[in-house]
Scaffold this motif. Sequence first.
Motif, PDB file in Angstrom:
ATOM      1  N   VAL A   1     -10.037  -1.794   4.302  1.00  0.00           N
ATOM      2  CA  VAL A   1      -9.641  -1.867   2.892  1.00  0.00           C
ATOM      3  C   VAL A   1     -10.698  -2.622   2.090  1.00  0.00           C
ATOM      4  O   VAL A   1     -11.094  -2.202   0.985  1.00  0.00           O
TER       5      VAL A   1
ATOM      6  N   PHE B   1      -8.057  -3.923 -10.731  1.00  0.00           N
ATOM      7  CA  PHE B   1      -7.620  -3.687  -9.332  1.00  0.00           C
ATOM      8  C   PHE B   1      -6.256  -4.332  -9.075  1.00  0.00           C
ATOM      9  O   PHE B   1      -5.433  -3.777  -8.368  1.00  0.00           O
TER      10      PHE B   1
ATOM     11  N   LEU C   1       4.874   6.144  -4.046  1.00  0.00           N
ATOM     12  CA  LEU C   1       3.403   6.059  -3.968  1.00  0.00           C
ATOM     13  C   LEU C   1       2.813   6.847  -2.796  1.00  0.00           C
ATOM     14  O   LEU C   1       1.871   7.616  -2.954  1.00  0.00           O
ATOM     15  N   GLU C   2       3.405   6.662  -1.635  1.00  0.00           N
ATOM     16  CA  GLU C   2       2.862   7.339  -0.446  1.00  0.00           C
ATOM     17  C   GLU C   2       2.944   8.857  -0.602  1.00  0.00           C
ATOM     18  O   GLU C   2       2.020   9.577  -0.255  1.00  0.00           O
TER      19      GLU C   2
ATOM     20  N   GLU D   1      -6.137   0.106  -8.199  1.00  0.00           N
ATOM     21  CA  GLU D   1      -6.985   0.371  -7.040  1.00  0.00           C
ATOM     22  C   GLU D   1      -6.622  -0.555  -5.879  1.00  0.00           C
ATOM     23  O   GLU D   1      -6.609  -0.179  -4.719  1.00  0.00           O
ATOM     24  N   GLY D   2      -6.286  -1.792  -6.240  1.00  0.00           N
ATOM     25  CA  GLY D   2      -5.947  -2.791  -5.211  1.00  0.00           C
ATOM     26  C   GLY D   2      -4.689  -2.429  -4.457  1.00  0.00           C
ATOM     27  O   GLY D   2      -4.457  -2.905  -3.353  1.00  0.00           O
ATOM     28  N   THR D   3      -3.877  -1.591  -5.012  1.00  0.00           N
ATOM     29  CA  THR D   3      -2.653  -1.161  -4.334  1.00  0.00           C
ATOM     30  C   THR D   3      -2.911   0.063  -3.458  1.00  0.00           C
ATOM     31  O   THR D   3      -2.377   0.193  -2.362  1.00  0.00           O
TER      32      THR D   3
ATOM     33  N   TYR E   1      -5.775   1.377  -2.027  1.00  0.00           N
ATOM     34  CA  TYR E   1      -6.604   1.312  -0.814  1.00  0.00           C
ATOM     35  C   TYR E   1      -5.835   0.813   0.414  1.00  0.00           C
ATOM     36  O   TYR E   1      -5.920   1.421   1.486  1.00  0.00           O
ATOM     37  N   PRO E   2      -5.025  -0.254   0.278  1.00  0.00           N
ATOM     38  CA  PRO E   2      -4.244  -0.660   1.457  1.00  0.00           C
ATOM     39  C   PRO E   2      -3.277   0.440   1.899  1.00  0.00           C
ATOM     40  O   PRO E   2      -3.072   0.651   3.086  1.00  0.00           O
ATOM     41  N   LEU E   3      -2.726   1.155   0.907  1.00  0.00           N
ATOM     42  CA  LEU E   3      -1.806   2.240   1.277  1.00  0.00           C
ATOM     43  C   LEU E   3      -2.532   3.356   2.033  1.00  0.00           C
ATOM     44  O   LEU E   3      -2.039   3.887   3.026  1.00  0.00           O
TER      45      LEU E   3
ATOM     46  N   SER F   1      -5.207   3.063   3.816  1.00  0.00           N
ATOM     47  CA  SER F   1      -5.535   2.555   5.142  1.00  0.00           C
ATOM     48  C   SER F   1      -4.304   2.622   6.045  1.00  0.00           C
ATOM     49  O   SER F   1      -4.397   3.016   7.215  1.00  0.00           O
ATOM     50  N   ARG F   2      -3.174   2.260   5.476  1.00  0.00           N
ATOM     51  CA  ARG F   2      -1.946   2.281   6.275  1.00  0.00           C
ATOM     52  C   ARG F   2      -1.582   3.715   6.693  1.00  0.00           C
ATOM     53  O   ARG F   2      -1.185   3.971   7.828  1.00  0.00           O
TER      54      ARG F   2
ATOM     55  N   ARG G   1      -3.683   6.129   7.109  1.00  0.00           N
ATOM     56  CA  ARG G   1      -4.665   6.561   8.109  1.00  0.00           C
ATOM     57  C   ARG G   1      -4.327   5.995   9.485  1.00  0.00           C
ATOM     58  O   ARG G   1      -4.361   6.708  10.499  1.00  0.00           O
ATOM     59  N   VAL G   2      -3.945   4.712   9.513  1.00  0.00           N
ATOM     60  CA  VAL G   2      -3.551   4.093  10.787  1.00  0.00           C
ATOM     61  C   VAL G   2      -2.321   4.797  11.359  1.00  0.00           C
ATOM     62  O   VAL G   2      -2.207   4.992  12.566  1.00  0.00           O
TER      63      VAL G   2
END
Lengths: 878, 114
Positions: A33, A65, B18-19, B50-52, B54-56, B58-59, B61-62
């Motif tokens: 991230v 962000f 969101l997802e 954006e800060g919300t 990207y972690p989503l 990544s999650r 993808r994992v």
Amino acid sequence: MIEWTETARRTLDEYCARSKAVLAGTGADAEEVVEDLRRHVDEEVSAAGLKIVTESDIRRILARFGEPGSAIEKKAVEKQSAVPPREPGKEKKRPGFILFALGVVLPLVTLIFELITGASAGVLFDPLPSWIHIAAVALVPVVNFQIWRAGRARDSRHERWLSWLNGIALGICVYYMILYLPIMPFATIGVIYFGLGLIPLTPLVALVATSWLRLTYAARIAKEKLPGAAWGAIAGFGFLFLLQLPVALTYYGLARASATDKVTRLHGVRVLRMFGDDQLMLRVCYGLLWRDVNFDVVRLVASGNQQISADQARAVYYQVTGRPFNSVQPPPLYTRRGRWNVVDQEFEWDGALGGEVVAGRVKGLSLLSSRMDAVAEPDASLVYCEWTLEFKNVASQQREARAQIALPPGAVVSRLTLWINGEEREAAFGGRSQVRQAYQQVAVVQRRDPVLVTTCGPDRVLVQCFPVPPDGGVMKVRIGITAPLILDSLEQGQFVWPRFLERNFGIAADFKHALWIESPVRLSGDPTAVVTPKSATRPFSLRESLPESDAGESKRVVVHRSADVKSVWSPAEEGGQLIRQTIRLVPAAAPARLIVVVDGSIGMQKHAREITDALLELPAGMELAVIVAGDEARVLNGKPEKVAPAVLTGLARSLRLAEFVGGQDNVPALELAWDLAASAEHGAVVWIHQPQSALLAPESTLRQYMERDSTATRLYEIQTRNGPDRVIEKLDGLAAVERVPRFGSVRSDLSGLFAEWNGKRPRLALVREPIAASLEASAGSRCSKHIVRLWARDEALHLAARREREAGIKLATENQLVTPLTGAVVLETQQQFTQNRLAPADPKSVPAVPEPQTAVLVGVGIVAWIIFRSRRRESLNR
Amino acid sequence: MDDDFFDNWTVQVRKGLLELCILNALAEEERYGYDLVKTLVEVHGLGVTEGTIYPLLSRLRVAGLVGSRLEESSSGPARKYYSLTREGRKAMDTMNDYMADLNRSVTRLRKKGA
């Protein structure tokens, strides 16, 4: 170039550090991230066209962000993902150069090196025996490269495929690691001290690299475990194992088939028939195996490290396939010089030089020309044929040309000539062992020019000449053959041209033998033959070009004759005697008991129906038993029974249902048949067989039966197709063995034999006997000395049968004949003849076919003489 | 209606959606990360940053629902591309079906209430 101020950089770093801390335990890959966020900031900066990035710029971007993870409910995330958070200090680095070198470059280079040089195949064993193996090995570097690249890019799109392929690659590495296991300690030492021997270590190194790549990739895409490691490895290993299974079973079968006890041998042969790898068996047959597989784990385990010689393998190959090994193209030869270095389907090294077997084709040796010139003597019912052969050798070393030749039925070799420096040298005739010894001394030891002809079975001779000079050298020999006609009636007889049964030299696909025969009376042959009618200056002649591919069949010429001439004579060597030949109608007594031995080899399957049909023509009252020489010799009808329709029907059914498989050992069946036949007053064995290219059991017992048997039992052998027969070779010189001439199908030739026994067809025999010279007037017309030669041949065989070998050798030698007791050899110098106590034949005493020019001159002379005589007679009458 | 109540409610709804929005954004084709994030940020009413996202991503993808790859770029930093995996597509279909059912049920309730 975009410049960042220190504070801008620090601000972003602080944000990222804060984000990492927040994201830990959320189920997201914090490291990823943060990388994404940095990349996004870079994109924003780039999109804004900033040249210098200040703290305020960054703060403005980051304000948009928001704080990372602010919208994520921690509890929900934990529920969804079991992936534990990674500690920042333990983040996996991208797969680098070492993994690329060990996992991709090394296996690829090793594969290419082995393909080009055949280094492992030439020294250890062949790791890449097929394109499938090559593809399997190539899969390792290909998969490793893909996973290396995906790992670097954190590309998880093909995660499942790559994981499974990686598992398969692991299995392939394990498989080859096991194969190279015995050699690994030596290879390690070799690499450390000499820098050589990397091939055996590559599977192990590749295995480590492939595993390492798997772990790195999993870490890079934040997966604790990738699917398909165990099952993929099992699939890769299992696939290659299954591929190798026929090879392992072939080694196992070869070892068992070469055992000493019969049951184990038979078990081995049956395993090979079911699972044997033909190419591998051929490699052993051609002697291309044992030098390069000393460390082959598969062979060591499967065969129990039992060494199998090429001779053993050849016999086994025949038993398994029913084909002689040298009738099949040799498999590719793997050497240090190149994997695909096939030796032109021929042997480099001739291990049979000077021996008594033809063996396989030798490299560079071929038949350059072949002509047969024959002259018929219709009154004497014979043909004299000279077969002139030229061999060419393009190899860089001297070669020996060897061939088994089938002579016309009842024929004898009566002349042998070798051209040395353009001059004809005649052969010396002597005892068989004496001439062979002389040949071996001169050919093998002194490496000079000899040629040798000995018999190798009834109506078969072995010709060998050495050396055919290297680099395009040519060697020319001529074999003179005196052959009686097979009389169909008093008006005509058949002459069968000689042919090759087996040879160690090549013959071009379009090669043709040039045949020429002339006769004072009419000749007839195939429609393709050119027949020239008789004229005042020349006799009848017939010429034909015979392709070698057609020469396997019995090629014949019909020689017409005058039915009035039944008796001819010629003076014998011994003073005061003539040899008279008379055509007699011989009553062919049907045997009281007939044992038919049918070869159980696979090639005989198609003749089963013909044989059963022919058996219907047997005379009633005869006792009959049929034995199929299979893996076990089996009497189909249990015991000899009187010929009756029910018996024949039962036999026909049993024979059609009999199993014809592989190549069978006929000797036990012949022993059983001989016992059954000889126990009757007048017994006979008819042996119908395909060429027996291997002697699978000693023939000594059978030969002893036949030599010691005082009954009139006879063995009639019918060979179904052209080829060498090792059993018949061993029965050479036995008077009880009679070859049934092959003119047509098995059915018609058998019918011909049975018709004689039935009394339906007269049997015309040429009876030759010595008579006193005083009886000349009653002995018919005079003919050439060839009938003396034919008489001497028969007499020598009778003397041999009566164990009067010396007398037989003397008679055959005096008459310059090749018989089971004697042979012919041409040596280069008179000194060599003297050293070997041999005397070459006087060129004036040898038979000859008149040259066409000579024949014309003789013809012209005769015509002139007849005209002169008739005119003189007319003038006297006047 | 109390503004705080509505704000809290919309936050809850957005979190849940969101997802699905990310998966739907990737339904048609693989997308460049920056472009994807910009698109989602501009979706009216979604209100994400954006800060919300990207972690989503990544999650997801994992979890194996989204795949990613890096492609070197001559004009700037390496570009990251995202695409749906087979599992991701299945999940998206299931979620969309569920959403449609839910929407229909809510609508039906409203009509009955009226």
